[in-house]
Write a protein that holds these residues in place. Structure first.
Motif, PDB file in Angstrom:
ATOM      1  N   UNK A   1      10.186  47.065 -75.000  1.00  0.00           N
ATOM      2  CA  UNK A   1      10.357  48.182 -73.958  1.00  0.00           C
ATOM      3  C   UNK A   1      11.281  47.543 -72.920  1.00  0.00           C
ATOM      4  N   UNK A   2      12.448  48.202 -72.530  1.00  0.00           N
ATOM      5  CA  UNK A   2      13.305  47.917 -71.661  1.00  0.00           C
ATOM      6  C   UNK A   2      12.607  47.995 -70.292  1.00  0.00           C
ATOM      7  N   UNK A   3      13.306  47.151 -69.230  1.00  0.00           N
ATOM      8  CA  UNK A   3      12.823  47.178 -67.822  1.00  0.00           C
ATOM      9  C   UNK A   3      13.526  47.840 -67.218  1.00  0.00           C
ATOM     10  N   UNK A   4      13.069  48.623 -66.059  1.00  0.00           N
ATOM     11  CA  UNK A   4      13.958  49.334 -65.303  1.00  0.00           C
ATOM     12  C   UNK A   4      13.649  49.023 -63.764  1.00  0.00           C
ATOM     13  N   UNK A   5      14.519  49.285 -63.049  1.00  0.00           N
ATOM     14  CA  UNK A   5      14.255  48.922 -61.545  1.00  0.00           C
ATOM     15  C   UNK A   5      14.810  50.279 -60.979  1.00  0.00           C
ATOM     16  N   UNK A   6      13.933  50.932 -59.886  1.00  0.00           N
ATOM     17  CA  UNK A   6      14.697  52.258 -59.000  1.00  0.00           C
ATOM     18  C   UNK A   6      15.606  51.701 -58.037  1.00  0.00           C
ATOM     19  N   UNK A   7      16.693  52.096 -57.895  1.00  0.00           N
ATOM     20  CA  UNK A   7      17.653  52.020 -56.746  1.00  0.00           C
ATOM     21  C   UNK A   7      16.710  52.683 -55.502  1.00  0.00           C
ATOM     22  N   UNK A   8      16.550  51.590 -54.689  1.00  0.00           N
ATOM     23  CA  UNK A   8      15.893  51.821 -53.362  1.00  0.00           C
ATOM     24  C   UNK A   8      16.729  52.977 -52.644  1.00  0.00           C
ATOM     25  N   UNK A   9      17.757  52.740 -52.138  1.00  0.00           N
ATOM     26  CA  UNK A   9      18.658  53.648 -51.428  1.00  0.00           C
ATOM     27  C   UNK A   9      18.340  53.416 -49.820  1.00  0.00           C
ATOM     28  N   UNK A  10      18.879  54.290 -49.033  1.00  0.00           N
ATOM     29  CA  UNK A  10      18.594  53.904 -47.517  1.00  0.00           C
ATOM     30  C   UNK A  10      17.390  54.169 -46.896  1.00  0.00           C
ATOM     31  N   UNK A  11      16.869  55.371 -47.528  1.00  0.00           N
ATOM     32  CA  UNK A  11      15.472  55.885 -46.851  1.00  0.00           C
ATOM     33  C   UNK A  11      14.384  55.016 -47.661  1.00  0.00           C
ATOM     34  N   UNK A  12      14.573  54.713 -48.796  1.00  0.00           N
ATOM     35  CA  UNK A  12      13.529  53.472 -49.369  1.00  0.00           C
ATOM     36  C   UNK A  12      13.507  52.598 -48.898  1.00  0.00           C
ATOM     37  N   UNK A  13      14.598  51.787 -48.314  1.00  0.00           N
ATOM     38  CA  UNK A  13      14.814  50.486 -47.789  1.00  0.00           C
ATOM     39  C   UNK A  13      14.126  50.753 -46.532  1.00  0.00           C
ATOM     40  N   UNK A  69       3.510  56.046 -60.337  1.00  0.00           N
ATOM     41  CA  UNK A  69       3.747  57.169 -61.010  1.00  0.00           C
ATOM     42  C   UNK A  69       5.036  58.009 -60.964  1.00  0.00           C
ATOM     43  N   UNK A  70       5.558  58.054 -59.679  1.00  0.00           N
ATOM     44  CA  UNK A  70       6.728  58.602 -59.422  1.00  0.00           C
ATOM     45  C   UNK A  70       7.964  58.000 -60.033  1.00  0.00           C
ATOM     46  N   UNK A  71       8.060  56.591 -60.073  1.00  0.00           N
ATOM     47  CA  UNK A  71       8.757  55.901 -60.892  1.00  0.00           C
ATOM     48  C   UNK A  71       8.763  56.231 -62.370  1.00  0.00           C
ATOM     49  N   UNK A  72       7.641  56.150 -63.007  1.00  0.00           N
ATOM     50  CA  UNK A  72       7.398  56.465 -64.536  1.00  0.00           C
ATOM     51  C   UNK A  72       7.839  57.832 -64.695  1.00  0.00           C
ATOM     52  N   UNK A  73       7.718  58.747 -63.798  1.00  0.00           N
ATOM     53  CA  UNK A  73       8.282  60.162 -64.032  1.00  0.00           C
ATOM     54  C   UNK A  73       9.619  60.269 -64.082  1.00  0.00           C
ATOM     55  N   UNK A  74      10.104  59.536 -63.005  1.00  0.00           N
ATOM     56  CA  UNK A  74      11.649  59.664 -62.917  1.00  0.00           C
ATOM     57  C   UNK A  74      12.284  58.904 -64.181  1.00  0.00           C
ATOM     58  N   UNK A  75      11.860  57.848 -64.616  1.00  0.00           N
ATOM     59  CA  UNK A  75      12.208  57.233 -65.767  1.00  0.00           C
ATOM     60  C   UNK A  75      12.197  57.865 -66.961  1.00  0.00           C
ATOM     61  N   UNK A  76      11.049  58.896 -67.268  1.00  0.00           N
ATOM     62  CA  UNK A  76      10.783  59.670 -68.319  1.00  0.00           C
ATOM     63  C   UNK A  76      12.021  60.722 -68.316  1.00  0.00           C
ATOM     64  N   UNK A  77      12.146  61.342 -67.129  1.00  0.00           N
ATOM     65  CA  UNK A  77      12.893  62.674 -66.895  1.00  0.00           C
ATOM     66  C   UNK A  77      14.298  62.402 -66.839  1.00  0.00           C
ATOM     67  N   UNK A  78      15.076  61.233 -66.207  1.00  0.00           N
ATOM     68  CA  UNK A  78      16.330  60.923 -66.146  1.00  0.00           C
ATOM     69  C   UNK A  78      16.807  59.785 -66.678  1.00  0.00           C
ATOM     70  N   UNK A  79      15.986  58.902 -67.289  1.00  0.00           N
ATOM     71  CA  UNK A  79      16.532  57.755 -68.030  1.00  0.00           C
ATOM     72  C   UNK A  79      16.430  57.667 -69.438  1.00  0.00           C
ATOM     73  N   UNK A  80      17.273  57.066 -70.376  1.00  0.00           N
ATOM     74  CA  UNK A  80      16.637  56.921 -71.738  1.00  0.00           C
ATOM     75  C   UNK A  80      17.305  55.391 -72.119  1.00  0.00           C
ATOM     76  N   UNK A  81      16.659  54.593 -72.949  1.00  0.00           N
ATOM     77  CA  UNK A  81      17.000  53.498 -73.390  1.00  0.00           C
ATOM     78  C   UNK A  81      18.209  53.706 -74.091  1.00  0.00           C
ATOM     79  N   UNK A  82      19.054  52.337 -73.695  1.00  0.00           N
ATOM     80  CA  UNK A  82      20.334  52.170 -74.266  1.00  0.00           C
ATOM     81  C   UNK A  82      19.984  51.890 -75.840  1.00  0.00           C
ATOM     82  N   UNK A  83      20.887  52.504 -76.604  1.00  0.00           N
ATOM     83  CA  UNK A  83      20.714  51.846 -77.852  1.00  0.00           C
ATOM     84  C   UNK A  83      21.403  50.364 -78.138  1.00  0.00           C
TER      85      UNK A  83
END
Length: 85
Positions: A1-13, A69-83
């Motif tokens: 399975x691919x590894x993902x990392x959420x972009x933190x952004x200004x608020x997250x930082x 949980x939020x990160x997993x939900x984000x990945x499930x909703x907005x990302x797909x693994x690149x073939x």
């Protein structure tokens, strides 16, 4: 399975920086360096500190668990693994 990392952004930082400050203050207040300990630290103040450390770990686990949980939900909703070609 691919590894993902959420972009933190200004608020997250800001949240991460704030968390680091709290963690550093906690470490300075309740822990002292101890090379013989597996964690590298020991408690400074006995039973009271043990309760505080336990509470801190429960809060930390809750925050990390919620973030995951939020990160997993984000990945499930907005990302797909690149073939692979």
């Amino acid at each position: 399975m691919a590894e993902y990392q959420l972009k933190i952004g200004k608020i997250g930082q800001k949240v991460v920086d704030g968390y680091k400050k709290v963690e550093e203050k906690f470490t300075d207040t309740f822990l002292e360096k101890d090379e013989s300990s597996p964690s590298g630290y020991t408690l400074k103040t006995g039973k009271t500190a043990e309760k505080v450390v336990g509470t801190y770990h429960r809060i930390e686990d809750g925050v990390v668990g919620t973030y995951k949980k939020i990160e997993d939900a984000f990945v499930d909703k907005f990302l797909e693994e690149k073939k692979q070609d």
